[in-house]
Motif scaffolding. Structure first.
Motif, PDB file in Angstrom:
ATOM      1  N   UNK A   1      -7.794   6.600  -3.560  1.00 41.30           N
ATOM      2  CA  UNK A   1      -7.334   7.906  -3.104  1.00 41.30           C
ATOM      3  C   UNK A   1      -7.889   8.213  -1.711  1.00 41.30           C
ATOM      4  N   UNK A   2      -9.141   7.816  -1.460  1.00 41.54           N
ATOM      5  CA  UNK A   2      -9.691   8.017  -0.124  1.00 41.54           C
ATOM      6  C   UNK A   2      -9.014   7.143   0.910  1.00 41.54           C
ATOM      7  N   UNK A   3      -8.750   5.892   0.553  1.00 39.92           N
ATOM      8  CA  UNK A   3      -8.112   4.983   1.494  1.00 39.92           C
ATOM      9  C   UNK A   3      -6.674   5.393   1.766  1.00 39.92           C
ATOM     10  N   UNK A   4      -5.951   5.827   0.734  1.00 37.74           N
ATOM     11  CA  UNK A   4      -4.573   6.275   0.939  1.00 37.74           C
ATOM     12  C   UNK A   4      -4.509   7.446   1.905  1.00 37.74           C
ATOM     13  N   UNK A   5      -5.423   8.399   1.753  1.00 39.96           N
ATOM     14  CA  UNK A   5      -5.426   9.543   2.657  1.00 39.96           C
ATOM     15  C   UNK A   5      -5.796   9.115   4.068  1.00 39.96           C
ATOM     16  N   UNK A   6      -6.786   8.230   4.205  1.00 34.91           N
ATOM     17  CA  UNK A   6      -7.171   7.749   5.534  1.00 34.91           C
ATOM     18  C   UNK A   6      -6.028   6.998   6.201  1.00 34.91           C
ATOM     19  N   UNK A   7      -5.320   6.169   5.434  1.00 33.52           N
ATOM     20  CA  UNK A   7      -4.211   5.414   6.015  1.00 33.52           C
ATOM     21  C   UNK A   7      -3.019   6.298   6.339  1.00 33.52           C
ATOM     22  N   UNK A   8      -2.894   7.416   5.638  1.00 37.12           N
ATOM     23  CA  UNK A   8      -1.797   8.340   5.928  1.00 37.12           C
ATOM     24  C   UNK A   8      -2.018   9.090   7.236  1.00 37.12           C
ATOM     25  N   UNK A   9      -3.275   9.241   7.623  1.00 36.66           N
ATOM     26  CA  UNK A   9      -3.579   9.929   8.886  1.00 36.66           C
ATOM     27  C   UNK A   9      -3.335   8.951  10.023  1.00 36.66           C
ATOM     28  N   UNK A  10      -2.464   9.275  10.973  1.00 31.13           N
ATOM     29  CA  UNK A  10      -2.098   8.295  11.993  1.00 31.13           C
ATOM     30  C   UNK A  10      -3.210   8.074  13.015  1.00 31.13           C
TER      31      UNK A  10
END
Length: 591
Positions: free
Chosen positions: A430-439
């Motif tokens: 969940x942390x990685x998904x949010x980080x990767x979603x931030x451009x």
């Protein structure tokens, strides 16, 4: 099947309902709209970290990822993975009966969903009839387990502000009987940073070894350390149990009253607290079926046996809450201790919670109460300033001030038994998904490349044979956010790719490594670096960018831009070309 976040229209209706029920909720407003930029939607990039707190008036609102300037792809992929983790038919991938998740960025709740079941089992081995299963919902109330330590820590910071305690004062100053068994030098700070020298748990356990609450409190006071104070980091429930007794002594109030009056009341966290009332039972997730002690299927009572022995109110466990309420608490931290005009902490207190007091213990970074920079559950959001905590029941909270984002995972992974696989993969995911979603915003123009690969993977970008007999300059920009052992290197081969040699690199930019490293890694700096390497000769030589991850723990990944291979004024990449393998994907060129 997971229940997704609400649409914009439904969100508005839900926000009105939340107002009428008196719940703070995570989302009293709705955001919509999206703008596309170079590497995803427009917005503040992960490579442009914030400094300082979010504006004090920031209030959570619901919106699509696009409305918050994020790429929905990683979030959608996380949702698909969560559905597998909640599915018993997934075999080894099945981790928990049910879960609720929430992600927020810059005040926008971009993901809020639930899946699976809050109640499914009758005992340790038998399911309830299917018509008695209770689906997990976005407002399901979960036993937070050790996330409760954050509430105790916030109360401690409030008493620090009030002058009732001091960090460097021995605990025995407030509780003279605590000095027994060589504990006279243990300080309040050491309790908050788990450097007191205590063992992990009371031995014997509070529920097994003592008949009543007074004898259990005395057992906490009499506990004997296993290390001298300040010499070792060892995570211990005894630290927060001891701190509970200090807080109760200096205020004359029980811990649940302190949490209610100082945190949940001011923030309107109506679903958060100890020993939830029976009226909330239909929304509470079940935990474990316990035969020893003989409690049966535990639901609505704290799962942790020592907290149960303390009457459900303990410094280390006992708090129940929802994802929405925790979202308000997380945003309060990002805002510097305030939410909707209601301040629960001074800005300086929040700064102390974000400061690493454990620099003497590398890998165990810790603020006052909060853990810091723990990639094993923070994933791509991890960094020196990232705060968080986990709970044994399958919970986690990660707050990233640098991107003004947070991720919440609440599950009932101990239902019906604690003998289940680790919840750390979804915590990281969940942390990685949010980080990767931030451009990120690559410098310059031209093509860019990105790899957000999983563990145990190697990805390469390989040139054709370079057509120059003279020396060659290799230049590129890199944004690296990886585990320290997940490496980006530039390698050359003179035998057609049979063997490869890493090139020494010269790296410049904010926080860039010094000297001539042969690989780049880490999460300590969120900045683009310019990287230069040289080849003395290049005729027939192959060149490749190689990104390799070990089997566990990954950061956000690696971005490359402005790849240049030149000899004099000759652009060698134009003729040699690039061949990607593995997880590298080319991103749209800048406009």
């Amino acid at each position: 099947m997971r229940t997704p976040a609400l649409t914009a229209a439904a969100a508005l209706l839900a926000s009105l309902t939340l107002v009428f029920t008196g719940s703070a909720g995570a989302a009293p407003e709705s955001a919509s709209g999206a703008g596309q930029g170079r590497h995803g939607p427009a917005g503040r990039g992960f490579d442009r970290p914030y400094t300082g707190f979010a504006p004090a008036g920031t209030v959570l609102r619901r919106g699509t990822p696009g409305a918050a300037g994020l790429d929905a792809g990683p979030i959608d992929a996380f949702e698909q993975q969560m559905a597998q983790w909640e599915d018993p038919g997934a075999g080894a991938n099945y981790l928990f009966p049910g879960a609720t998740t929430l992600m927020a960025h810059d005040g926008v709740v971009v993901e809020r969903a639930a899946g699976g079941y809050a109640v499914k089992y009758a005992d340790a081995t038998h399911e309830l009839p299917a018509d008695q299963w209770v689906p997990a919902r976005t407002d399901t109330i979960y036993d937070l387990a050790s996330l409760s330590k954050l509430f105790t820590s916030i109360v401690a910071m409030q008493q620090l502000e009030a002058g009732r305690i001091d960090l460097d004062t021995p605990v025995a100053h407030y509780l003279p009987e605590f000095a027994t068994n060589g504990k006279g030098a243990i300080t309040i700070e050491q309790l908050l940073t788990h450097t007191s020298g205590f063992d992990a748990d009371p031995v014997p356990s509070l529920w097994q070894g003592y008949p009543d609450l007074p004898s259990r409190e005395k057992a906490i006071l009499d506990a004997k350390p296993i290390n001298p104070p300040g010499t070792t980091y060892l995570y211990s429930d005894l630290n927060m149990l001891s701190l509970q007794l200090v807080l109760q002594k200096v205020t004359g109030k029980p811990l649940d009253t302190l949490v209610r009056d100082g945190i949940t009341g001011p923030l309107r966290l109506t679903d958060t607290g100890y020993n939830p009332p029976a009226s909330k039972l239909p929304r509470i997730a079940a935990t474990e079926y316990e035969a020893s002690p003989p409690r049966g299927m535990v639901r609505g009572q704290v799962h942790d046996e020592n907290a149960w022995a303390m009457g459900g109110v303990a410094g280390h466990a006992g708090v129940f809450s929802t994802a929405d309420d925790l979202a308000v608490l997380a945003q309060t931290i990002l805002n510097g201790g305030t939410y909707k005009g209601r301040r629960i902490l001074d800005r300086n207190s929040v700064t102390l919670m974000e400061r690493n007091f454990n620099q003497a213990f590398p890998g165990d970074s810790h603020g006052l109460g909060f853990e810091l920079d723990q990639i094993w559950y923070m994933g791509g959001l991890s960094g020196p300033q990232t705060l968080g905590h986990t709970g044994f029941t399958g919970t986690s909270l990660v707050i990233d001030p640098q991107s003004r984002s947070f991720a919440i995972l609440l599950s009932n992974r101990v239902h019906p038994t604690r003998n289940t696989p680790s919840t750390n993969p979804p915590r990281r995911a969940i942390g990685t998904a949010l980080a990767q979603a931030i451009p990120v915003r690559a410098p310059g123009r031209g093509p860019a490349w990105y790899s957000g690969q999983g563990g145990g993977t190697t990805s390469t970008l390989t040139t054709g044979a370079l057509g120059s007999a003279g020396p060659v300059d290799v230049d590129f920009s890199a944004f690296v956010n990886t585990e320290s052992t997940d490496l980006l290197s530039v390698e050359s081969s003179t035998d057609g790719g049979t063997t490869w040699q890493p090139l020494p690199l010269r790296v410049t930019g904010s926080g860039a490594p010094t000297g001539s490293p042969t690989a780049l890694s880490g999460q300590s700096v969120r900045a683009w670096w310019h990287v230069h390497a040289e080849l003395p000769r290049a005729a027939g030589t192959l060149l490749r960018w190689r990104y390799t991850t070990d089997p566990v723990y990954e950061g956000r990944g690696v971005d490359l831009a402005g790849l240049s291979v030149t000899s004099g004024h000759h652009d060698l990449l134009r003729t040699a070309g690039l061949t990607p393998s593995g997880a590298w994907r080319q991103l749209p060129a800048a406009r």
